[in-house]
Design an enzyme around this catalytic site. Structure first.
Site, PDB file in Angstrom:
ATOM      1  N   ASP A 110      -6.305   8.638   1.791  1.00 14.97           N
ATOM      2  CA  ASP A 110      -5.742   7.289   1.686  1.00 14.97           C
ATOM      3  C   ASP A 110      -6.447   6.372   2.693  1.00 14.97           C
ATOM      4  O   ASP A 110      -6.698   6.757   3.842  1.00 14.97           O
ATOM      5  CB  ASP A 110      -4.234   7.318   1.967  1.00 14.97           C
ATOM      6  N   ASN A 158       5.772   7.048  -5.396  1.00 16.75           N
ATOM      7  CA  ASN A 158       6.485   5.776  -5.362  1.00 16.75           C
ATOM      8  C   ASN A 158       6.537   5.240  -6.786  1.00 16.75           C
ATOM      9  O   ASN A 158       5.501   5.132  -7.449  1.00 16.75           O
ATOM     10  CB  ASN A 158       5.773   4.785  -4.435  1.00 16.75           C
ATOM     11  N   HIS A 170      -0.043   8.464  -8.965  1.00 15.07           N
ATOM     12  CA  HIS A 170      -0.667   9.228  -7.876  1.00 15.07           C
ATOM     13  C   HIS A 170       0.420   9.861  -7.031  1.00 15.07           C
ATOM     14  O   HIS A 170       1.513   9.318  -6.872  1.00 15.07           O
ATOM     15  CB  HIS A 170      -1.575   8.340  -7.028  1.00 15.07           C
ATOM     16  N   LEU A 171       0.050  10.999  -6.463  1.00 10.56           N
ATOM     17  CA  LEU A 171       0.936  11.752  -5.587  1.00 10.56           C
ATOM     18  C   LEU A 171       0.397  11.604  -4.167  1.00 10.56           C
ATOM     19  O   LEU A 171      -0.789  11.843  -3.930  1.00 10.56           O
ATOM     20  CB  LEU A 171       0.872  13.212  -6.021  1.00 10.56           C
TER      21      LEU A 171
HETATM   22  P1  AMP Z   1       1.404   3.228  -3.613  1.00 12.92           P
HETATM   23  O1  AMP Z   1       1.755   2.132  -2.656  1.00 12.92           O
HETATM   24  O2  AMP Z   1       2.397   4.344  -3.694  1.00 12.92           O
HETATM   25  O3  AMP Z   1       1.057   2.662  -4.984  1.00 12.92           O
HETATM   26  O4  AMP Z   1       0.110   3.897  -3.029  1.00 12.92           O
HETATM   27  C1  AMP Z   1      -1.149   3.284  -3.102  1.00 12.92           C
HETATM   28  C2  AMP Z   1      -1.946   3.834  -1.963  1.00 12.92           C
HETATM   29  O5  AMP Z   1      -3.308   3.594  -2.230  1.00 12.92           O
HETATM   30  C3  AMP Z   1      -1.641   3.170  -0.615  1.00 12.92           C
HETATM   31  O6  AMP Z   1      -1.176   4.172   0.291  1.00 12.92           O
HETATM   32  C4  AMP Z   1      -2.981   2.562  -0.201  1.00 12.92           C
HETATM   33  O7  AMP Z   1      -3.220   2.676   1.192  1.00 12.92           O
HETATM   34  C5  AMP Z   1      -3.962   3.374  -1.010  1.00 12.92           C
HETATM   35  N1  AMP Z   1      -5.205   2.721  -1.342  1.00 12.92           N
HETATM   36  C6  AMP Z   1      -5.393   1.464  -1.823  1.00 12.92           C
HETATM   37  N2  AMP Z   1      -6.698   1.229  -2.022  1.00 12.92           N
HETATM   38  C7  AMP Z   1      -7.364   2.364  -1.667  1.00 12.92           C
HETATM   39  C8  AMP Z   1      -8.734   2.741  -1.642  1.00 12.92           C
HETATM   40  N3  AMP Z   1      -9.705   1.911  -2.046  1.00 12.92           N
HETATM   41  N4  AMP Z   1      -9.053   3.981  -1.203  1.00 12.92           N
HETATM   42  C9  AMP Z   1      -8.080   4.822  -0.781  1.00 12.92           C
HETATM   43  N5  AMP Z   1      -6.773   4.532  -0.798  1.00 12.92           N
HETATM   44  C10 AMP Z   1      -6.413   3.311  -1.224  1.00 12.92           C
END
Ligand code: AMP
Ligand code: ZN
Length: 113
Positions: free
Chosen positions: A30, A86, A99-100
């Site tokens: 992440d 989420n 995503h998990l």
């Molecule tokens: P959610 O908020 O459950 O939809 O999780 C999305 C996650 O994606 C968050 O924890 C972000 O920090 C992560 N995220 C967003 N953009 C990227 C990226 N380019 N590379 C890695 N993680 C990302």
């Protein structure tokens, strides 16, 4: 989906710190880690979120959990980790490709915020 962030990461169009890949799932660090281990495990199939998943997605959803368990074992965080999905904006979903989250490597409190 062509313009989905996670689909683009899976295709390699956007760089990521990949930690695992198989025919069904793709996992990477992440970008904004909430714990020493914070990995996202993503089905390669574009599924908008858990509430949009259908019966045929059960296999990849189960596989994602097993990938999380594998990575947790590999990182020696089996004394305590969490897998989190989420669902919906009010629960913090910000990327609409299922995503998990695998979170561990520190004490985790209950109930979560
Ligand atoms: P959610 O908020 O459950 O939809 O999780 C999305 C996650 O994606 C968050 O924890 C972000 O920090 C992560 N995220 C967003 N953009 C990227 C990226 N380019 N590379 C890695 N993680 C990302
Ligand atoms: Zn996608």
């Amino acid at each position: 989906m062509s313009d989905c962030l996670f689909c683009r990461i899976i295709r390699g169009e956007i760089p990521s710190r990949k930690v695992y890949e198989d025919d069904y799932t793709f996992a990477f660090e992440d970008i904004n880690p909430q714990a020493p281990t914070h990995i996202l495990i993503v089905p390669k199939k574009h599924i908008r979120g858990l509430k949009e998943a259908v019966a045929e997605d059960a296999d990849v959803i189960g596989r994602s959990q097993l990938v999380a368990a594998h990575l947790a074992r590999e990182r020696s965080i089996e004394d305590g980790y969490r897998t989190v999905v989420n669902v919906g904006p009010r629960a913090g979903q910000s990327v609409f490709h299922l995503h998990l989250h695998l979170i561990g490597g520190r004490s985790l409190h209950w109930p979560p915020g």
